[in-house]
Every structure is written in C-alpha cells, then in structure tokens.
Write an enzyme that holds these catalytic residues in place. Structure first.
Site, PDB file in Angstrom:
ATOM      1  N   CYS A  18       2.613   0.264  -0.059  1.00 49.51           N
ATOM      2  CA  CYS A  18       2.985   0.105   1.347  1.00 49.51           C
ATOM      3  C   CYS A  18       1.771  -0.043   2.268  1.00 49.51           C
ATOM      4  CB  CYS A  18       3.840   1.289   1.805  1.00 49.51           C
ATOM      5  SG  CYS A  18       3.079   2.906   1.540  1.00 49.51           S
ATOM      6  N   GLU A  36      -2.372   8.093  -2.211  1.00 49.26           N
ATOM      7  CA  GLU A  36      -3.417   7.619  -1.301  1.00 49.26           C
ATOM      8  C   GLU A  36      -4.705   8.424  -1.437  1.00 49.26           C
ATOM      9  OE1 GLU A  36      -1.856   8.104   2.723  1.00 49.26           O
ATOM     10  OE2 GLU A  36      -0.554   9.692   1.979  1.00 49.26           O
ATOM     11  N   ASP A  86      -5.536   4.301   3.073  1.00 48.58           N
ATOM     12  CA  ASP A  86      -6.272   5.551   2.861  1.00 48.58           C
ATOM     13  C   ASP A  86      -6.903   5.617   1.477  1.00 48.58           C
ATOM     14  OD1 ASP A  86      -6.240   6.858   5.275  1.00 48.58           O
ATOM     15  OD2 ASP A  86      -4.345   7.875   4.934  1.00 48.58           O
ATOM     16  N   HIS A 132       0.903  -4.478  21.546  1.00 49.21           N
ATOM     17  CA  HIS A 132       2.263  -4.932  21.841  1.00 49.21           C
ATOM     18  C   HIS A 132       2.282  -6.411  22.193  1.00 49.21           C
ATOM     19  CE1 HIS A 132       4.878  -1.602  21.322  1.00 49.21           C
ATOM     20  NE2 HIS A 132       4.220  -0.811  22.140  1.00 49.21           N
TER      21      HIS A 132
END
Length: 570
Positions: free
Chosen positions: A501, A430, A454, A187
C-alpha cells in the site's frame, strides 16, 4: 524550459493568464476601538462564509460531491468558534485592529501545520492560508480575482492556487495551471486531477519569467513548462496532447477488467483512501477493493475529543457498503510522529518517528484502541473487512493487539451484536525487523500489506522528507527488493496473501518486478489503477519472475532500473 512536479497529468498549449492576488500591508494599530474592530471582524466573517458558499455552489457544476467536501472543511474552519475567539481575545487583550489580530492567529496556525513532516498534513496549511487570506481581504476591502470569469483558453500561472481558485475553474477555458508552490497532495492538485486539468507545481521563478498573453506549453506528464515556444515545439506538443487524450480513452476500457497477466496470473489492483468520500473514486476507476483506509483522518478531523464508537462505525460501514462485498483493508489508528491531535498532548520525544506512534500508542492507550476495534467489528457485518495493525516490529506486539481484538469480539458476540464471519486480521510490514521475521508472523496473521514509504526510510535510515538525503529513497534498491521478497515468501509459506500500500505499488517501473516477486495485491491512488492494470495485463508472469530473480542479484538501484527498462523496451 522550466522544471516542476507533474501534479495532474496532461498537456496544454495556450496563452498565459497570470493570477496576481491582492497585496496586503497589515500593520498593528495600538489602542484601537475594540467594539468597532469586533464589528469589522464580524462583518468580515459573515462575508467570508458567504463567499465560500458561493464558490462551493459554482464548483458543484464541475466537481463531484467528495471533492466539494474541501469547501465544507473551509466553512468549518471559518465557523470554528475557537479560531474566531482567539482573534477576538487578541483584539480585546491587545486593543489591536482586527486585521493584525486575524493575521497573527492565522500565521500561528499555518506555521504549526507547515512544521509537520507528513506531506499531507503540511499541505493542509494551504487550506488555512486560503481561508485566512479571504478573511483578511474582506477586512481590508480588497477583491480576490475570480477565475470563473475566464472567457478564452488559457494556462493559469500563479504563485500558488488555493482550493477556492481551483474550485472556480471552468474546464472550457482553464486548460491547465502552473504554480511556484504546491505538491501532489495539495487540494488544488487533487482537484485538478478530478477535473482532469493538467497541472505542474513547484516551478521556481515562473511568476518572474511568464508574461500575460504569451504562448505557453504545459507538459504535465514530464513536469516541464516552455514559455514562448517555437512553431515546431508547438506542433510537437499539440501532437503529444492528442496522443495523450487518445491514451486516456484507451485506459477507460480497463475500468471493468480484471488484473491478469498475459499467461493468466491474477492479482488485485485496489485503491488507497483517506475518507468514505474517496470510495467513489476507487469504484469509478475499477478498483477491486480498498487496500488501505487511513483511519487517522477521522481522528484528526474530530475537534474536541477522540471520535466516538458510533461516529467511527458509521464511517467504516459507509466504506464497506460502498465497496459492495469487495475487500476493504482498514488500518487501525496510525497517530504520533508528525500526526498530532488538537485535543491530545503527546509527550515530547527526541525522535517521535521512532517513538510512541501507531500500534505502540494503541497498546499504551487500549481504552482508545478498544473503541476503534468495537466500531470496526460492528461494521464488519456490512462487507468484507480486513483489519490491519500498523508499525508492528515484533510478533509479541501483533499477539497483544490480536488479543485485544479477540476480547472485544467476544464481548460484542455476548451482547448479541452481528459481526462478519470472515474478518481477516493482518499486519502492516513497514519495519525491517518485521520483514525479516515475516515467515514467523505469517503463522498468526491472516495477511500482510507492505508499507514501502516507511520500510524504505527505516531500511535506509533516511528521512524521506529530507531534501538532502532524498537520493536514498530507492524503491528498486536490491536491499529493499530482498526485504519485499522475504515478506511475500513468508506470507505464501503459510497460505497468506501479501499486498502493498506504499507509493511503490503504483510505480510503473516497479510493477514488473513486484509482479515477478509474487505480490498479490497492488494498492494505490484511485487514478493510477487503470494505468497499472494495463501494464500488468501486458506482462508475462513467467518472464517477470525471471526479471525479479535477476533484480534480486543486482548491486544497485541503477542496475535494476536498467533491467526493467530493457524488459519494457524503454
């Protein structure tokens, strides 16, 4: 020169401010006064809530609403009745002091998250540490340094920066930060990118080598730090910093442009998101849609049970409305492996990454799957929805998932519920088996999106989170490129579009080859969109097709990399 990970791009030249947190020495006190310890705990919880609310109020001057959500998450943690009751039970049952009980419970939770392989979930351990440390400091009566009080330009050097620390930063004086611990998905790194503060993380030993007040150069483009630089080095990096700021201004001109090659070939540059709050970042950076909405975080955020149909519907509707008719690819639940839920017990497996996860879990638990599909279909009336099934290995899996989708669609139509007319149902590629069979799957799927993270690890049989075999994470290996080419060609053979993606979609070295291979959609983190668009806008599609053909005939990743470097003049 020290090396680390560039987490938020930029360059800073300033003085060192070493952030040194209070040291806590917590020991067990047996036969403690239980009522007294419970009262101390109550006071500490009250003060911690007040502290976090104060930090959020200060941070609201610099951060957008979606970035402020981290403090809402921290408030949720500290106000979680389960977290508090576990500490209270330990105080009562063990007659222990509140400090020791609180440390035990928080250490257990941190350990659980740190043991996960997923980088995003591992980084969430930092949030628990942040909240727990503040609670323990309040129990011990120790003050945490307040970075909001900085009054001169500095680069902050720390073991690690918590979200609370980052949220307190004033851009006028905090010119950057360098930490020993952290990653690109933490974060603090995400907030640094939002604040546009340079950050380099994962720098081993910097706390031992840096001294308060000494000059420091922070190069958060290459991920390097120079302590006590020479006059020549200082001038060099001041010029480099000015050039970087100039480039940032130039990139803003790409926000409202289309993504088109020099010879007129158009592709889409879109964003990956994890929550509705991330939509604004995609819009601000000129994203032409959402290429991946990871819905699992809706499930992970839920405290007691799987999120209801209405809760999911509102989230999906918010994203679709926010994108104002631009395409939104929403991935169905991708849970299992290292992504666990507090309220559901997965069966133990020898290798959970090759076990019951993603679409396999959904087809085993169709009751859960149907709830999500109903929510998605209801939301489809509010925008351009594309539903994507993850981890498809066989055509029969896709057919089974599509059949459940069709059943739920028919039920909603019968109920008189309005549904979008142009919903697309596609497949995430994937698994190598699906890539090899892409031409057959494309006969029944509306689109593909290649999940390279992946796809690479499964093709190379190498855990992408393992340091020892990290050398096998090779996006530009010809074997990977051939699978990608086979997938794109399989889609195009049947008039389908193909996106990507995974991390590779935002890789500047990969973009020329992917363009040449015929990829239709590049989905990446929002902050990478304008840079990727600028690169593609400067490339000839015809020339990149020739480059891709050459790359496919290479033998090693090194050969492909050299080809791309020459093509880009690097």
């Amino acid at each position: 020169m020290l090396k680390g990970i560039a987490a938020s791009q930029g360059i800073a030249v300033a003085r060192v401010y070493k952030l040194e947190q209070p040291v806590l020495h917590i020991e067990k006190q047996e036969h403690a006064d239980v009522e007294k310890e419970l009262a101390r705990l109550d006071a500490a919880f009250t003060k911690t809530v007040k502290d976090i609310e104060g930090i959020k109020a200060a941070a609201s001057k610099n951060l957008k609403e979606e970035e402020l959500a981290i403090f809402d998450a921290h408030l949720m943690m500290i106000q979680d009745p389960d977290f508090r009751s576990q500490i209270e039970d330990e105080i009562r049952n063990g007659e222990e002091n509140a400090d020791f009980a609180a440390k035990n419970v928080s250490d257990m939770m941190v350990s659980m998250f740190e043991s996960m392989d997923d980088a995003y979930m591992k980084e969430r351990a930092a949030d628990i540490k942040d909240v727990s440390f503040r609670l323990l400091c309040n129990l011990e009566g120790k003050e945490i340094p307040n970075l909001a009080t900085l009054s001169e330009p500095v680069v902050i050097v720390a073991k690690e920066l918590t979200p609370s620390d980052t949220g307190s930063l004033n851009k006028e004086f905090a010119k950057g930060f360098a930490t020993e611990i952290g990653g690109r998905t933490s974060h603090s790194a995400i907030m640094a990118r939002s604040l546009e503060i340079p950050a380099v993380v994962g720098i081993t030993g910097i706390m031992d080598q840096a001294e308060n007040g000494q000059q420091i150069i922070l190069d958060a483009i290459d991920g390097t730090v120079i302590l006590n630089p020479s006059e020549a080095e200082t001038k060099e990096y001041e010029a480099k910093a000015a050039a970087f700021e100039k480039e940032k201004e130039e990139l803003k001109t790409y926000v409202n442009k289309e993504t088109v090659s020099t010879d007129g070939h158009k592709v889409l540059a879109v964003g990956n998101i994890g929550s509705p709050a991330d939509v604004q970042g995609v819009i601000d950076n000129g994203g032409e849609g959402v290429g991946l909405f990871r819905t699992e975080f809706l499930y992970m955020k839920s405290q007691d049970d799987f999120p209801s149909e209405d809760v999911q519907f509102e989230a999906y509707k918010e994203v679709l409305e926010g994108m104002k008719g631009k395409p939104v690819v929403i991935r169905t639940l991708d849970i299992g492996g290292d992504k666990k839920l507090n309220y559901y017990q997965f069966e133990e497996e020898m290798n959970p990454f090759l076990g019951v996860r993603a679409i396999r879990f959904c087809l085993m638990r169709k009751d859960i799957f149907r709830v999500q599909l109903r929510a998605l279909l209801r939301a489809s009336a509010f925008g351009k929805l594309c539903i994507m099934f993850p981890m498809i290995a066989t055509l029969n899996e896709f057919r089974e998932a599509k059949a459940v989708y069709n059943e739920e669609r028919e039920k909603l139509v019968a109920e008189g519920v309005k549904i979008g007319d142009d919903v697309e149902v596609g497949c995430m590629i994937e698994i190598p088996a699906a890539a090899v069979l892409a031409d057959k799957i494309a006969e029944e799927a509306d689109f593909f999106s290649i999940g390279t993270n992946d796809l690479i690890q499964y093709t190379m049989a190498a855990d992408r989170m393992s340091q020892q075999v990290s050398y096998l994470y090779q996006p530009l290996n010809p074997s990977i490129l051939r699978l990608i080419k086979h997938t794109i060609d399989g889609a195009h053979q049947h008039g389908r579009w193909c996106g990507m993606c995974g991390e590779m979609a935002g890789d500047e070295m990969a973009a020329p080859v992917l363009l040449g291979l015929g990829l239709d959609e590049f989905s990446m983190s929002a902050s990478s969109i304008t840079r990727a668009r600028r690169m593609i806008d400067g490339l000839s599609y015809a020339e990149m097709q020739k480059l891709a053909d050459q790359a496919l005939n290479c033998s090693t990743e090194e050969e492909v990399t050299e080809l791309v470097r020459k093509a880009l003049g690097k």
